[in-house]
Design a protein around this motif. Sequence first.
Motif, mmCIF file in Angstrom:
data_model
loop_
_atom_site.group_PDB
_atom_site.id
_atom_site.type_symbol
_atom_site.label_atom_id
_atom_site.label_comp_id
_atom_site.label_asym_id
_atom_site.label_seq_id
_atom_site.Cartn_x
_atom_site.Cartn_y
_atom_site.Cartn_z
ATOM 1 N N ARG A 103 36.825 32.670 53.451
ATOM 2 C CA ARG A 103 35.646 32.372 52.626
ATOM 3 C C ARG A 103 34.668 31.635 53.531
ATOM 4 N N TRP A 112 27.047 24.783 45.473
ATOM 5 C CA TRP A 112 26.694 25.126 44.091
ATOM 6 C C TRP A 112 26.067 23.885 43.464
ATOM 7 N N ALA A 170 32.363 21.637 44.176
ATOM 8 C CA ALA A 170 31.536 22.841 44.165
ATOM 9 C C ALA A 170 32.350 24.060 44.561
ATOM 10 N N PHE A 171 33.450 23.840 45.268
ATOM 11 C CA PHE A 171 34.272 24.964 45.723
ATOM 12 C C PHE A 171 35.672 24.816 45.168
ATOM 13 N N TRP A 172 36.128 25.877 44.546
ATOM 14 C CA TRP A 172 37.457 25.866 43.935
ATOM 15 C C TRP A 172 38.433 26.566 44.878
ATOM 16 N N ALA A 231 41.925 34.238 44.300
ATOM 17 C CA ALA A 231 42.161 35.646 44.659
ATOM 18 C C ALA A 231 42.885 35.716 46.004
ATOM 19 N N ILE A 285 37.622 39.773 52.960
ATOM 20 C CA ILE A 285 36.509 39.036 52.354
ATOM 21 C C ILE A 285 36.345 39.477 50.902
ATOM 22 N N ALA A 317 28.037 38.258 44.383
ATOM 23 C CA ALA A 317 26.830 38.897 44.907
ATOM 24 C C ALA A 317 25.987 37.891 45.687
ATOM 25 N N GLY A 326 36.967 42.380 45.397
ATOM 26 C CA GLY A 326 36.389 41.441 44.443
ATOM 27 C C GLY A 326 35.269 42.041 43.629
ATOM 28 N N GLY A 361 43.837 43.543 43.018
ATOM 29 C CA GLY A 361 44.105 43.756 44.432
ATOM 30 C C GLY A 361 45.533 43.693 44.940
ATOM 31 N N GLU A 362 46.451 43.030 44.222
ATOM 32 C CA GLU A 362 47.731 42.685 44.858
ATOM 33 C C GLU A 362 48.538 43.896 45.302
ATOM 34 N N ARG A 401 44.039 38.068 32.793
ATOM 35 C CA ARG A 401 42.990 38.835 33.474
ATOM 36 C C ARG A 401 42.301 39.752 32.471
ATOM 37 N N GLN A 430 35.854 44.552 35.988
ATOM 38 C CA GLN A 430 36.636 44.369 37.210
ATOM 39 C C GLN A 430 38.131 44.501 36.923
ATOM 40 N N VAL A 440 40.431 29.925 35.455
ATOM 41 C CA VAL A 440 39.418 30.873 35.943
ATOM 42 C C VAL A 440 39.263 32.072 35.013
ATOM 43 N N HIS A 466 19.618 36.377 43.375
ATOM 44 C CA HIS A 466 19.901 35.083 42.782
ATOM 45 C C HIS A 466 18.801 34.112 43.159
HETATM 46 C C1 B12 Z 1 35.971 29.774 39.982
HETATM 47 C C2 B12 Z 1 34.611 30.451 39.900
HETATM 48 C C3 B12 Z 1 33.512 29.756 40.361
HETATM 49 C C4 B12 Z 1 33.621 28.334 40.880
HETATM 50 C C5 B12 Z 1 34.038 28.267 42.323
HETATM 51 C C6 B12 Z 1 33.305 29.234 43.205
HETATM 52 C C7 B12 Z 1 33.507 28.897 44.634
HETATM 53 N N1 B12 Z 1 32.670 29.477 45.448
HETATM 54 O O1 B12 Z 1 34.391 28.155 44.962
HETATM 55 C C8 B12 Z 1 32.210 27.802 40.585
HETATM 56 C C9 B12 Z 1 32.265 27.228 39.193
HETATM 57 C C10 B12 Z 1 31.664 26.761 41.537
HETATM 58 C C11 B12 Z 1 31.412 29.106 40.572
HETATM 59 C C12 B12 Z 1 30.082 29.178 40.815
HETATM 60 C C13 B12 Z 1 29.368 30.361 40.799
HETATM 61 N N2 B12 Z 1 29.801 31.552 40.370
HETATM 62 CO CO1 B12 Z 1 31.632 31.885 39.926
HETATM 63 N N3 B12 Z 1 33.296 32.303 39.299
HETATM 64 C C14 B12 Z 1 34.471 31.737 39.343
HETATM 65 C C15 B12 Z 1 35.511 32.522 38.551
HETATM 66 C C16 B12 Z 1 35.595 31.839 37.181
HETATM 67 C C17 B12 Z 1 36.920 32.620 39.077
HETATM 68 C C18 B12 Z 1 37.179 33.403 40.372
HETATM 69 C C19 B12 Z 1 38.661 33.613 40.469
HETATM 70 O O2 B12 Z 1 39.360 32.813 41.073
HETATM 71 N N4 B12 Z 1 39.192 34.649 39.799
HETATM 72 C C20 B12 Z 1 40.623 34.958 39.745
HETATM 73 C C21 B12 Z 1 41.001 36.046 40.759
HETATM 74 C C22 B12 Z 1 42.490 36.246 40.804
HETATM 75 O O3 B12 Z 1 40.400 37.244 40.306
HETATM 76 P P1 B12 Z 1 39.365 38.036 41.211
HETATM 77 O O4 B12 Z 1 38.497 37.088 41.929
HETATM 78 O O5 B12 Z 1 38.743 39.092 40.408
HETATM 79 O O6 B12 Z 1 40.308 38.686 42.339
HETATM 80 C C23 B12 Z 1 41.083 39.849 42.160
HETATM 81 C C24 B12 Z 1 40.326 41.156 42.449
HETATM 82 O O7 B12 Z 1 38.960 41.101 42.151
HETATM 83 C C25 B12 Z 1 40.613 41.443 43.888
HETATM 84 N N5 B12 Z 1 39.888 40.746 44.945
HETATM 85 C C26 B12 Z 1 39.076 39.678 44.910
HETATM 86 N N6 B12 Z 1 38.674 39.337 46.145
HETATM 87 C C27 B12 Z 1 39.265 40.178 47.017
HETATM 88 C C28 B12 Z 1 39.227 40.247 48.410
HETATM 89 C C29 B12 Z 1 39.975 41.227 49.055
HETATM 90 C C30 B12 Z 1 39.958 41.295 50.541
HETATM 91 C C31 B12 Z 1 40.741 42.147 48.299
HETATM 92 C C32 B12 Z 1 41.539 43.158 48.970
HETATM 93 C C33 B12 Z 1 40.768 42.084 46.906
HETATM 94 C C34 B12 Z 1 40.039 41.090 46.269
HETATM 95 O O8 B12 Z 1 41.966 41.042 43.976
HETATM 96 C C35 B12 Z 1 42.152 39.818 43.229
HETATM 97 C C36 B12 Z 1 43.549 39.811 42.681
HETATM 98 O O9 B12 Z 1 43.786 40.931 41.872
HETATM 99 C C37 B12 Z 1 34.846 33.927 38.476
HETATM 100 C C38 B12 Z 1 35.203 34.672 37.220
HETATM 101 C C39 B12 Z 1 36.554 35.344 37.356
HETATM 102 N N7 B12 Z 1 37.381 35.160 36.378
HETATM 103 O O10 B12 Z 1 36.863 36.000 38.339
HETATM 104 C C40 B12 Z 1 33.366 33.583 38.544
HETATM 105 C C41 B12 Z 1 32.384 34.528 39.265
HETATM 106 C C42 B12 Z 1 33.030 34.991 40.541
HETATM 107 N N8 B12 Z 1 31.240 33.667 39.566
HETATM 108 C C43 B12 Z 1 30.129 34.272 39.409
HETATM 109 C C44 B12 Z 1 28.863 33.674 39.648
HETATM 110 C C45 B12 Z 1 27.638 34.509 39.300
HETATM 111 C C46 B12 Z 1 28.746 32.389 40.151
HETATM 112 C C47 B12 Z 1 27.451 31.641 40.445
HETATM 113 C C48 B12 Z 1 26.426 32.447 41.234
HETATM 114 C C49 B12 Z 1 26.905 31.142 39.113
HETATM 115 C C50 B12 Z 1 25.472 30.695 39.122
HETATM 116 N N9 B12 Z 1 24.597 31.455 38.476
HETATM 117 O O11 B12 Z 1 25.156 29.692 39.725
HETATM 118 C C51 B12 Z 1 27.950 30.417 41.234
HETATM 119 C C52 B12 Z 1 27.862 30.625 42.768
HETATM 120 C C53 B12 Z 1 28.851 29.800 43.532
HETATM 121 C C54 B12 Z 1 28.772 29.798 45.006
HETATM 122 N N10 B12 Z 1 27.639 29.941 45.669
HETATM 123 O O12 B12 Z 1 29.804 29.622 45.600
HETATM 124 C C55 B12 Z 1 30.312 35.691 38.958
HETATM 125 C C56 B12 Z 1 30.074 36.646 40.129
HETATM 126 C C57 B12 Z 1 29.426 37.933 39.698
HETATM 127 C C58 B12 Z 1 29.033 38.741 40.896
HETATM 128 N N11 B12 Z 1 29.299 40.035 40.867
HETATM 129 O O13 B12 Z 1 28.495 38.255 41.824
HETATM 130 C C59 B12 Z 1 31.737 35.671 38.396
HETATM 131 C C60 B12 Z 1 32.508 36.987 38.494
HETATM 132 C C61 B12 Z 1 31.627 35.233 36.916
HETATM 133 C C62 B12 Z 1 30.789 36.098 36.055
HETATM 134 N N12 B12 Z 1 30.308 35.536 35.008
HETATM 135 O O14 B12 Z 1 30.505 37.256 36.224
HETATM 136 N N13 B12 Z 1 32.210 30.147 40.325
#
Ligand code: B12
Length: 453
Positions: free
Chosen positions: A9, A15, A23-25, A29, A75, A79, A103, A127-128, A205, A219, A259, A442
């Motif tokens: 990352r 944020w 700001a970072f969790w 994933a 990665i 967006a 992602g 992804g797993e 999920r 997703q 999350v 954004h």
């Molecule tokens: C925790 C979180 C945050 C935290 C921490 C972020 C950080 N940077 O540390 C906080 C609260 C700070 C935050 C802020 C923001 N967030 Co946020 N956040 C999340 C949240 C709730 C959880 C992510 C997570 O851990 N998911 C759990 C994992 C297991 O699921 P996953 O990420 O989908 O991963 C799976 C697959 O997608 C895939 N995958 C994911 N990554 C990868 C990478 C590889 C290599 C591979 C192979 C597979 C893979 O495999 C994983 C396992 O199956 C998500 C919503 C969500 N539930 O996903 C929104 C989300 C990611 N955030 C979002 C947004 C918009 C933001 C903000 C821009 C909000 C704003 N308007 O200000 C800010 C920007 C932050 C920044 N600049 O860093 C959007 C992103 C949408 C997009 N397409 O861009 C999401 C999806 C929420 C939404 N409402 O749509 N966020």
Amino acid sequence: MNPLFLFVRPPRPLWPLNGPSTAFWPPLAFASLAAALREHVPGLRVAITDAPAMSMGWATLARQLRSLQPDYIGIGEEAVSCVEGLRIASLAKQLGAKVVAGGCFFSHVAHHVLSAGLVDVVVHGEGEQTIVELAQALAEHNPNALRSVAGISFRNGEEVVFTGWRDLLPDLDLLPFPAYDLLTMEKYGGQSRRHPQFASIESGRGCSHGCQFCVLWRQMGRFHSGRHVPCLRVKSPDRLLEEIRILMDRFGRRYLGWVDPCFNADPHTPARLADLLLRQNRTIGQSAWLRADHLLRDHASGSLKLCYDSGWNEAYIGIERLDREELARLGKGNLNGEAARAAALLHAKYPRVVTFGSFIYGLPSDSPESVRALFRAAQRLPLDQVLFIPFTPLPGTPSWEPRMWDKTVPLVSAALRQNACRTRGPQSSPPRHHLEHSSALHPRDAACPVSTQ
Ligand code: B12
Ligand code: SF4
């Protein structure tokens, strides 16, 4: 030495809503994907670099990559941080590593990023299982091996090959415990009063709803009859209790950030888990995104009280709009004043809970008057904080159009990579013209200082 799969990352703007320590969790994933690789691909070394949490800037990160010489780099960005993600991809390519992107963002722009040549494989959706098969296939160095891995896109010459959708995991309890040990856990919430020593954790999920603007249910949606449909899966309360027990006892965590796209989508799991926690005399602070109608439902059933007693103290309510017609257009439901009633309920009966209401503005139908009216109505609700999030045509949602892809993004990422190799300190801030481009995705970040150089 055995090959290394490194998830990265990269540095990014802070944020603005949270302080530097929250700001970072923990990137859940990456922790979950790393655990799957570690369990199922023997001989592969797996590591995670979370640059923002480690206050690592670009120059240090570039040095670390050169010293680690990873074979694969993973990665996965929102967006808003895609340029930073592609900047790492560019750096990785220079070192000869293969780049895998996944992602909620990269999944939906596979054609664009693959055509730009900075990414080798895009993983779609969950992804797993995919990454395990992908790592095995990549080791064969043969495009035909990649064709047999469901759920990916990759480039073969000029052609972008999509291997088709993968079925979702049938049971989330099958997932290995996230590899929190690969993260510097003490950094997360280390100095925070609101979220002390926190961890991210998922109870499930996907979502049972299918709001029009939302990428989350898509997703983790189920592919059925040629399209994605909402699909909610939850872990068992026993499995969740075990995860929390390990987080608290082994990693010293004192706060949980759920999350889940919608933590109260399932009417039973949160309360059953809360009950198990209380039976073990465990309470822990918790934050979650919630739906207003389900808050009312769970109050009526007594479930909400159990969650409250187990430590839940922060509610992010996805309200979006207050007008019935607008809510209907967004497919949100909650057409009968549920949001106002839920806010009043939390205010009156759950005083320890800090409440955030999240609203969308800038819909195609909006005018200055409608946005002002929304602002005033939102301020009248008994919430601690209102958040106004601009409507964003996120890739994967119906409002996204391929013409919105900014073709300069890969070029800017590559140029920034050169910069990372040459400079240290604040000089490596993105050039102004890039910020103007990314503001199309954004607007807020265009004005954000780059805090982690
Ligand atoms: C925790 C979180 C945050 C935290 C921490 C972020 C950080 N940077 O540390 C906080 C609260 C700070 C935050 C802020 C923001 N967030 Co946020 N956040 C999340 C949240 C709730 C959880 C992510 C997570 O851990 N998911 C759990 C994992 C297991 O699921 P996953 O990420 O989908 O991963 C799976 C697959 O997608 C895939 N995958 C994911 N990554 C990868 C990478 C590889 C290599 C591979 C192979 C597979 C893979 O495999 C994983 C396992 O199956 C998500 C919503 C969500 N539930 O996903 C929104 C989300 C990611 N955030 C979002 C947004 C918009 C933001 C903000 C821009 C909000 C704003 N308007 O200000 C800010 C920007 C932050 C920044 N600049 O860093 C959007 C992103 C949408 C997009 N397409 O861009 C999401 C999806 C929420 C939404 N409402 O749509 N966020
Ligand atoms: S309820 Fe929330 S998570 Fe579920 S589809 Fe709607 S906006 Fe997305």
